[in-house]
Design a protein around this motif. Sequence first.
Motif, mmCIF file in Angstrom:
data_model
loop_
_atom_site.group_PDB
_atom_site.id
_atom_site.type_symbol
_atom_site.label_atom_id
_atom_site.label_comp_id
_atom_site.label_asym_id
_atom_site.label_seq_id
_atom_site.Cartn_x
_atom_site.Cartn_y
_atom_site.Cartn_z
ATOM 1 N N ILE A 1 23.202 -5.283 32.276
ATOM 2 C CA ILE A 1 22.786 -6.490 30.892
ATOM 3 C C ILE A 1 22.624 -5.311 29.704
ATOM 4 O O ILE A 1 22.662 -5.464 28.653
ATOM 5 C CB ILE A 1 20.932 -6.995 31.100
ATOM 6 C CG1 ILE A 1 21.179 -8.565 32.119
ATOM 7 C CG2 ILE A 1 20.867 -7.435 29.769
ATOM 8 C CD1 ILE A 1 20.311 -8.490 32.247
ATOM 9 N N THR A 2 21.858 -4.138 29.607
ATOM 10 C CA THR A 2 21.775 -2.675 28.857
ATOM 11 C C THR A 2 23.321 -2.742 28.695
ATOM 12 O O THR A 2 23.305 -2.832 27.251
ATOM 13 C CB THR A 2 21.286 -1.289 29.615
ATOM 14 O OG1 THR A 2 19.585 -1.853 30.081
ATOM 15 C CG2 THR A 2 20.830 -0.882 28.595
ATOM 16 N N THR A 3 24.081 -2.516 29.101
ATOM 17 C CA THR A 3 25.226 -2.224 28.663
ATOM 18 C C THR A 3 25.928 -2.740 27.798
ATOM 19 O O THR A 3 26.779 -2.582 27.243
ATOM 20 C CB THR A 3 26.685 -2.098 30.608
ATOM 21 O OG1 THR A 3 25.505 -0.393 31.418
ATOM 22 C CG2 THR A 3 27.739 -1.142 29.822
ATOM 23 N N LYS A 4 25.950 -3.920 28.461
ATOM 24 C CA LYS A 4 26.686 -5.912 27.958
ATOM 25 C C LYS A 4 25.610 -5.750 26.239
ATOM 26 O O LYS A 4 26.251 -5.857 25.328
ATOM 27 C CB LYS A 4 26.318 -6.595 27.825
ATOM 28 C CG LYS A 4 27.286 -6.830 28.948
ATOM 29 C CD LYS A 4 28.504 -7.203 29.635
ATOM 30 C CE LYS A 4 29.939 -7.637 29.788
ATOM 31 N NZ LYS A 4 30.960 -7.872 29.648
ATOM 32 N N VAL A 5 24.559 -5.116 26.370
ATOM 33 C CA VAL A 5 23.833 -5.434 25.359
ATOM 34 C C VAL A 5 24.564 -4.725 23.948
ATOM 35 O O VAL A 5 24.740 -4.990 22.450
ATOM 36 C CB VAL A 5 22.557 -5.720 24.972
ATOM 37 C CG1 VAL A 5 21.412 -5.197 24.009
ATOM 38 C CG2 VAL A 5 21.974 -6.804 25.849
ATOM 39 N N ASN A 6 24.087 -3.113 24.417
ATOM 40 C CA ASN A 6 24.828 -2.000 23.722
ATOM 41 C C ASN A 6 25.641 -2.151 23.285
ATOM 42 O O ASN A 6 26.323 -1.584 22.198
ATOM 43 C CB ASN A 6 24.525 -0.861 24.661
ATOM 44 C CG ASN A 6 22.776 -0.458 24.538
ATOM 45 O OD1 ASN A 6 21.773 -0.953 23.933
ATOM 46 N ND2 ASN A 6 23.098 0.607 25.559
ATOM 47 N N ASP A 7 26.869 -2.218 24.064
ATOM 48 C CA ASP A 7 28.209 -2.922 23.629
ATOM 49 C C ASP A 7 28.329 -3.688 22.544
ATOM 50 O O ASP A 7 28.922 -3.361 21.476
ATOM 51 C CB ASP A 7 29.308 -2.774 24.813
ATOM 52 C CG ASP A 7 30.946 -3.501 24.329
ATOM 53 O OD1 ASP A 7 31.866 -2.007 24.093
ATOM 54 O OD2 ASP A 7 30.889 -4.828 24.915
ATOM 55 N N LEU A 8 27.893 -5.412 22.626
ATOM 56 C CA LEU A 8 27.904 -6.096 21.832
ATOM 57 C C LEU A 8 27.101 -5.333 20.599
ATOM 58 O O LEU A 8 28.334 -5.737 19.058
ATOM 59 C CB LEU A 8 27.448 -7.725 22.796
ATOM 60 C CG LEU A 8 28.118 -7.560 23.904
ATOM 61 C CD1 LEU A 8 27.550 -8.578 24.435
ATOM 62 C CD2 LEU A 8 29.440 -8.715 23.435
ATOM 63 N N ALA A 9 26.518 -5.232 20.617
ATOM 64 C CA ALA A 9 25.190 -4.874 19.137
ATOM 65 C C ALA A 9 26.426 -3.747 18.727
ATOM 66 O O ALA A 9 25.965 -4.201 17.578
ATOM 67 C CB ALA A 9 24.216 -4.106 19.397
ATOM 68 N N GLU A 10 26.897 -3.603 19.098
ATOM 69 C CA GLU A 10 27.951 -1.616 18.266
ATOM 70 C C GLU A 10 28.955 -2.007 17.663
ATOM 71 O O GLU A 10 28.989 -1.444 16.547
ATOM 72 C CB GLU A 10 28.364 -0.742 19.130
ATOM 73 C CG GLU A 10 28.404 0.497 18.744
ATOM 74 C CD GLU A 10 28.261 1.300 17.856
ATOM 75 O OE1 GLU A 10 29.307 1.819 16.828
ATOM 76 O OE2 GLU A 10 26.518 1.357 17.673
ATOM 77 N N ARG A 11 29.416 -3.428 18.526
ATOM 78 C CA ARG A 11 30.676 -4.028 17.691
ATOM 79 C C ARG A 11 30.949 -4.730 17.416
ATOM 80 O O ARG A 11 31.069 -5.023 16.129
ATOM 81 C CB ARG A 11 31.858 -4.087 19.387
ATOM 82 C CG ARG A 11 32.557 -3.209 19.988
ATOM 83 C CD ARG A 11 33.082 -3.093 20.740
ATOM 84 N NE ARG A 11 32.697 -3.965 21.895
ATOM 85 C CZ ARG A 11 33.160 -5.713 22.179
ATOM 86 N NH1 ARG A 11 34.033 -6.453 21.078
ATOM 87 N NH2 ARG A 11 32.442 -6.131 23.737
ATOM 88 N N ALA A 12 29.365 -5.571 16.872
ATOM 89 C CA ALA A 12 29.040 -6.615 15.987
ATOM 90 C C ALA A 12 29.049 -5.800 14.862
ATOM 91 O O ALA A 12 29.174 -6.965 13.431
ATOM 92 C CB ALA A 12 27.657 -7.233 16.500
ATOM 93 N N ARG A 13 28.270 -4.709 14.996
ATOM 94 C CA ARG A 13 27.522 -3.925 13.850
ATOM 95 C C ARG A 13 28.971 -3.274 12.892
ATOM 96 O O ARG A 13 29.090 -3.101 11.725
ATOM 97 C CB ARG A 13 26.194 -2.767 13.435
ATOM 98 C CG ARG A 13 25.337 -3.417 14.095
ATOM 99 C CD ARG A 13 24.494 -2.155 13.922
ATOM 100 N NE ARG A 13 24.383 -1.335 14.978
ATOM 101 C CZ ARG A 13 23.802 -2.144 16.411
ATOM 102 N NH1 ARG A 13 22.764 -3.299 15.655
ATOM 103 N NH2 ARG A 13 24.107 -1.498 17.650
ATOM 104 N N ASN A 14 29.936 -3.502 13.780
ATOM 105 C CA ASN A 14 31.368 -3.266 13.354
ATOM 106 C C ASN A 14 32.107 -3.966 13.209
ATOM 107 O O ASN A 14 33.807 -3.374 12.797
ATOM 108 C CB ASN A 14 31.746 -1.158 14.116
ATOM 109 C CG ASN A 14 31.267 0.144 13.747
ATOM 110 O OD1 ASN A 14 31.186 0.269 13.106
ATOM 111 N ND2 ASN A 14 29.831 -0.065 14.797
ATOM 112 N N ASN A 15 32.188 -4.798 13.297
ATOM 113 C CA ASN A 15 33.254 -6.264 12.499
ATOM 114 C C ASN A 15 34.152 -6.030 14.099
ATOM 115 O O ASN A 15 35.453 -6.014 14.150
ATOM 116 C CB ASN A 15 33.854 -5.365 11.710
ATOM 117 C CG ASN A 15 34.052 -7.098 10.859
ATOM 118 O OD1 ASN A 15 33.975 -8.536 11.607
ATOM 119 N ND2 ASN A 15 35.085 -7.680 9.749
#
Length: 438
Positions: A325-339
């Motif tokens: 879950i942590t890996t998914k959360v960090n990945d999605l949050a980072e790519r969301a902020r970078n479009n």
Amino acid sequence: MAKIEILIPAMGEGITEATITQFLKKIGDFVEEEDSIMEIATDKVDSEIPAPKAGKIVKFLFNEGDTPQVGDVVAIIATEGEEADTENTEESPVQKEQEPISEDFAAPVLLETIAPQISSKTEGGTFISPLVRTIARTENITTDELNQITGTGEAGRITKRDILQYLEDKKSQPTKIIPAEPIVAPIGSGSVAVTAHKSYEGENVEIIEMDRMRKLIAQYMLSSKQTSPHVTSFIDVDVTGLVNWRNKVKDEFLKKENQKLTFTPIFVEAVTGALKDYPMVNVSVDGDRIIRKKYINIGMATALPSGNLIVPVIKATDELNLIGITTKVNDLAERARNNKLQPDEIKGSTFTITNLGAFGSTTGTPIINQPEVAILAVGAIKKKPAVIETPHGDTIGIRQIMVLSLSYDHRVVDGALGGMFLKRIAENLENFDTKRTV
């Protein structure tokens, strides 16, 4: 060597076509594997098409503004050693002057627009692309207005440039200003006097036009409140043990897993456990039917640098451990902020979490992410004096306290179910296993 065909990829259920908004490379350019060749847009999200292999671009089969179907070939790359087809290159329909993307229409869409649908063809039978239809819905342009726009695209199609120019021309037309008059409702039964909206022209104010994403968010929030009768319940949670555990293991977790351990994955884990225990919260409503989902996908509201927000979705959280879950959360949050999110990564959630505590708020009343029936807001964790029960009597101590607020759709989630579900989330957090190893 072989020539490689570049296709419009499948981008999620219900998406059958995409509009080419901008070419990022030109015919004759050499590209490396995974280099982005063009940008495309659907009515849900913008994306890029990468090169599957290194080579030379020898042909584009569509123009900017065209709307190929999923699976259509849009470009051809010749790998090393393959001679470019000069005749085909000269016949390529791509325009020499490429149209830049308007910044207002480049951000990913949070969720589907709720505005009325626009016909896919004009009165004359000319096809209207999804991108043009989305802009029309967002800007409240009617089908009758679209019929009046002269398209400059192939076969008279209305291009993005055409509709944006129409909007500019429309804004430049003088607006008749009518002085505001108060609208007074009848006195009694709680009625109050309401003041009509007034013009601020000439006053010391700044008029800011909403961007496309903000308009969609506004429409979606209004539609959600109109669809679901919202009820919000609150509960205090003592997360002292959880906070101490995270502070103890976060450095080791980063070293071992190369991931920052925030509280968000722990909240996702607690909510997932509660949804397993109360599956009638993991549902949606379709008319008079309740659709119970046998999978758990958690959406997490993420603030963007623009001030807007988007909801990336962590799929199958019931099949992931805390590390996953942590890996998914960090990945999605980072790519969301970078479009950089893909269309399929912002759809399919069955429950949503929004973290108000990230901005210092202790609680709030979140709006349901349709078609879900509940949403959890997580407040800031604050040190507070609290009564501590012990076998030897009660005492006062400093504890880490947070407030959880759950908004739910009262059509299908009654107060008892909503309260029990919220209490179970609190119990999962308060009873967190502080002996857990990472």
